[in-house]
Write an enzyme that holds these catalytic residues in place. Structure first.
Site, mmCIF file in Angstrom:
data_model
loop_
_atom_site.group_PDB
_atom_site.id
_atom_site.type_symbol
_atom_site.label_atom_id
_atom_site.label_comp_id
_atom_site.label_asym_id
_atom_site.label_seq_id
_atom_site.Cartn_x
_atom_site.Cartn_y
_atom_site.Cartn_z
ATOM 1 N N GLY A 36 0.817 -1.210 0.000
ATOM 2 C CA GLY A 36 0.000 0.000 0.000
ATOM 3 C C GLY A 36 0.848 1.256 0.000
ATOM 4 N N HIS A 37 1.862 1.293 0.859
ATOM 5 C CA HIS A 37 2.778 2.429 0.882
ATOM 6 C C HIS A 37 3.497 2.580 -0.465
ATOM 7 C CE1 HIS A 37 2.783 1.402 5.323
ATOM 8 N NE2 HIS A 37 2.475 2.681 5.354
ATOM 9 N N MET A 184 -4.560 -3.596 3.363
ATOM 10 C CA MET A 184 -3.192 -3.698 3.870
ATOM 11 C C MET A 184 -2.936 -2.639 4.928
ATOM 12 S SD MET A 184 -0.703 -4.711 0.724
ATOM 13 C CE MET A 184 -0.859 -6.333 -0.030
#
Length: 279
Positions: A36-37, A184
């Site tokens: 996700g990051h 996530m």
């Protein structure tokens, strides 16, 4: 990839880029990086010449009895992932760099910080806008990217930028989900194997509630039924269906809807949401 552990190193890098006429995109994180990051990093790369990612676990946004002392710290692994993404600089400041002696912030979260997460986490969003504003002061980005999973936070940051007339574009990145549908999160690593299996039910309930909303079913009944289903496995903090732009009750004029929730599975707090157009 530059790793800047203090403000001066970061300021020097930014000054060099700006002298070259480069634009800067910024992705603030608390580390424990996952896909996700990294999706936000890729979005940042598509929107500016240079990308800065910060890794800083901000103490002012954690409340009493929260997991600040135990929040996952995986700096070495995080740097490896960011280098693979060809990030230009990673800012890894200490608390003293962000909050030097005598530092006080006049920045407070606005009206969009009321309700939802702030009910159980008083002062949380004041801590968020304080650290984000401080990071903006140091990095002076043209663009900053925030994930949609923290939807209330996204709106609070946008409100702060608008209120303070900061010359920064705030973009949002879509929620990245595990194959099961679980959003996530760094905190997912707190979950046992069995809890991860249970956790996927959260998104399933949100999808069902979305369908009920789109079919114009009685909203209070639909929410009640969703809570009844969730309560079999989760401790519910909130489950709300709101106007996605104002975080107020939906009306006939609402064009975009947000289903927002926070629950506990065991001792792990999970948040998720679905944002969609009405009709």
């Amino acid at each position: 990839m530059q790793v800047c552990s203090n403000n001066q190193q970061m300021l020097d890098a930014v000054s060099t880029w700006k002298a070259q006429g480069k634009t800067i995109a910024f992705v603030p994180t608390m580390g424990g990086l996952h896909a996700g990051h990294l999706s936000l990093v890729h979005q940042a790369k598509a929107n500016a010449d240079k990308v800065v990612v910060s890794i800083f676990v901000n103490p002012t946004q954690f409340g009493k009895n929260e997991d600040f002392d135990h929040y996952p710290k995986t700096l070495e692994q995080d740097l490896t992932k960011l280098e693979a993404c060809q990030v230009d600089a990673v800012f890894t400041p200490s608390k003293e760099q962000i909050y030097p002696n005598g530092y006080t912030s006049h920045v407070k979260a606005g009206s969009l910080a009321q309700g939802l997460c702030s009910k159980s986490r008083p002062g949380h969003f004041d801590g968020v806008v304080q650290v984000v504003h401080r990071l903006f002061e140091i990095i002076t980005p043209n663009v900053a990217i925030f994930g949609q999973k923290d939807y209330q936070q996204l709106l609070v940051i946008r409100q702060m930028v608008k209120t303070l007339s900061l010359p920064i574009s705030i973009l949002s990145g879509d929620i990245v989900r595990e194959q099961s549908g679980l959003a996530m999160s760094t905190r997912n690593q707190y979950l046992s194997v069995d809890e991860k299996e249970t956790a996927l039910k959260l998104y399933q309930v949100l999808i069902q509630l979305k369908q009920a909303v789109l079919k114009n079913q009685d909203l209070s009944v639909a929410i009640h039924n969703s809570k009844a289903t969730l309560s079999q496995d989760f401790k519910i903090e909130y489950l709300s269906v709101l106007d996605a732009n104002t975080l107020k009750s939906i009306t006939d004029n609402t064009s975009k809807i947000a289903i927002l929730c926070a629950v506990f599975l065991g001792s792990t707090r999970l948040i998720d949401n679905i944002i969609f157009n009405q009709g």
